[in-house]
Design an enzyme around this catalytic site. Structure first.
Site, PDB file in Angstrom:
ATOM      1  N   ASP A   6       0.860  -1.197   0.000  1.00 42.28           N
ATOM      2  CA  ASP A   6       0.000   0.000   0.000  1.00 42.28           C
ATOM      3  C   ASP A   6       0.888   1.236   0.000  1.00 42.28           C
ATOM      4  OD1 ASP A   6      -2.510   1.454   0.126  1.00 42.28           O
ATOM      5  OD2 ASP A   6      -1.970   1.971   2.174  1.00 42.28           O
ATOM      6  N   SER A   7       0.247   2.400  -0.225  1.00 42.13           N
ATOM      7  CA  SER A   7       0.988   3.658  -0.183  1.00 42.13           C
ATOM      8  C   SER A   7       1.421   4.003   1.239  1.00 42.13           C
ATOM      9  CB  SER A   7       0.110   4.786  -0.728  1.00 42.13           C
ATOM     10  OG  SER A   7      -0.990   5.012   0.140  1.00 42.13           O
ATOM     11  N   CYS A  69      -4.051  -1.617  -2.279  1.00 38.84           N
ATOM     12  CA  CYS A  69      -4.122  -0.220  -2.682  1.00 38.84           C
ATOM     13  C   CYS A  69      -4.964  -0.126  -3.949  1.00 38.84           C
ATOM     14  CB  CYS A  69      -2.711   0.317  -2.936  1.00 38.84           C
ATOM     15  SG  CYS A  69      -2.696   2.037  -3.450  1.00 38.84           S
ATOM     16  N   GLU A 147      -3.278   9.951   6.185  1.00 38.34           N
ATOM     17  CA  GLU A 147      -1.848   9.605   6.266  1.00 38.34           C
ATOM     18  C   GLU A 147      -1.108  10.634   7.130  1.00 38.34           C
ATOM     19  OE1 GLU A 147       0.812   6.854   5.720  1.00 38.34           O
ATOM     20  OE2 GLU A 147      -1.047   6.591   4.632  1.00 38.34           O
ATOM     21  N   CYS A 178     -11.163   2.857  -0.980  1.00 41.21           N
ATOM     22  CA  CYS A 178      -9.774   3.223  -0.644  1.00 41.21           C
ATOM     23  C   CYS A 178      -9.496   2.626   0.720  1.00 41.21           C
ATOM     24  CB  CYS A 178      -9.612   4.743  -0.588  1.00 41.21           C
ATOM     25  SG  CYS A 178      -8.011   5.259   0.085  1.00 41.21           S
ATOM     26  N   HIS A 180      -7.517   3.371   2.976  1.00 46.54           N
ATOM     27  CA  HIS A 180      -7.346   4.318   4.073  1.00 46.54           C
ATOM     28  C   HIS A 180      -8.678   4.677   4.742  1.00 46.54           C
ATOM     29  CE1 HIS A 180      -3.336   5.006   2.446  1.00 46.54           C
ATOM     30  NE2 HIS A 180      -3.059   5.790   3.485  1.00 46.54           N
TER      31      HIS A 180
HETATM   32  N1  DGL Z   1      -4.968   3.236   0.276  1.00 49.30           N
HETATM   33  C1  DGL Z   1      -4.743   3.410  -1.115  1.00 49.30           C
HETATM   34  C2  DGL Z   1      -5.998   3.173  -1.907  1.00 49.30           C
HETATM   35  O1  DGL Z   1      -6.711   2.299  -1.580  1.00 49.30           O
HETATM   36  C3  DGL Z   1      -3.952   4.635  -1.473  1.00 49.30           C
HETATM   37  C4  DGL Z   1      -4.531   5.955  -1.102  1.00 49.30           C
HETATM   38  C5  DGL Z   1      -3.534   7.066  -1.356  1.00 49.30           C
HETATM   39  O2  DGL Z   1      -2.356   6.906  -1.034  1.00 49.30           O
HETATM   40  O3  DGL Z   1      -3.971   8.106  -1.892  1.00 49.30           O
HETATM   41  O4  DGL Z   1      -6.300   3.792  -2.862  1.00 49.30           O
END
Ligand code: DGL
Length: 252
Positions: A6-7, A69, A147, A178, A180
């Site tokens: 993931d990011s 992600c 984040e 997402c 997050h």
């Molecule tokens: N958690 C990731 C996603 O599902 C990345 C979100 C991001 O870094 O902008 O898209």
């Protein structure tokens, strides 16, 4: 050993669902905190970061990959198999298991996600394949705010602004597209009261049962690697995995 990509912190919500279902899997996790958020990046940048991130996990012993992600799902294309040694490595991503969970249902779906995910059209296409049109809502600032740990008030502001033009009665269920976003679940509940919310993490964990079990049975080991120090990442990890049975390595 399963590699989770993931990011940054978002993949922790997927890992939580994986761990709850399969306590004994061994996991190596790469969170690209240095380059997060991903959701505002171009397709080219995301493809480059995907090759680097998944490549890192393979070098660190991953024998299966969970790409936790959504923003990079469009980068998991066949050409990835040309540049990385993936031919014997099962790869599970977010979109398929999520859409599969809605097969045969009548629910009208709204999906919120990063700009990259919405613009990739991955979810729209996959839902079309099961005969569904969906509403998509990009919340451009939210993953980055989570984040950075901007806090509930900011999260609610971003969610309300993104949904300002979406009539509440135009959909029955909201998908968090997402990884997050489950970390801001209370802000979603307050901003969109009464709406059922679907987190695809459990569907991804179920996919592990069919694709990776028992091949990935292990000892319950978790090694996190992050590309830049992040108090938020450490905080989320401590909250989701209170037993502290993991290591965190910050890459140079
Ligand atoms: N958690 C990731 C996603 O599902 C990345 C979100 C991001 O870094 O902008 O898209």
């Amino acid at each position: 050993m399963i590699g989770v990509f993931d990011s940054g912190s978002g993949g922790l919500t997927v890992l939580k669902a994986m761990r709850d279902a399969y306590p004994s899997i061994d996991v190596v996790y790469f969170g690209d905190t240095k380059n997060a958020p991903y959701g505002l990046r171009s397709r080219e940048e995301l493809s480059r970061l995907t090759v680097a991130g998944i490549g890192f996990l393979l070098e660190h012993g991953a024998s299966a990959i969970v790409s936790a992600c959504n923003s990079v799902s469009a980068s998991l294309v066949l050409s990835l198999y040309e540049v990385l040694p993936l031919s014997n490595v099962p790869l599970i991503e977010m979109v398929g298991p999520c859409v599969n969970a809605f097969k045969g249902t009548n629910a009208r779906v709204a999906l919120c996600a990063t700009t990259a995910t919405v613009e990739s059209g991955m979810y729209q296409n996959a839902f079309h394949m099961i005969g569904k049109d969906i509403i998509t809502v990009a919340i451009p600032e939210l993953a980055g705010a989570i984040e950075k740990g901007e806090g509930a008030e900011a999260y609610e502001r971003y969610i309300r602004a993104a949904f300002a033009q979406v009539p509440a009665d135009s959909y029955d269920i909201l998908i968090l597209g997402c990884t997050h976003y489950p970390l801001a679940l209370d802000a979603f509940r307050r901003s969109l009261p009464g709406k059922p919310i679907f987190d695809p993490a459990n569907a991804v964990a179920e996919r592990i049962a069919t694709r990776l079990w028992p091949r990935e049975m292990g000892y319950g080991k978790t090694d996190f690697y992050i590309s830049a120090e992040s108090a938020q990442f450490r905080g989320f990890a401590a909250k989701l995995f209170p037993d502290g049975a993991y290591t965190v390595t910050v890459l140079p």
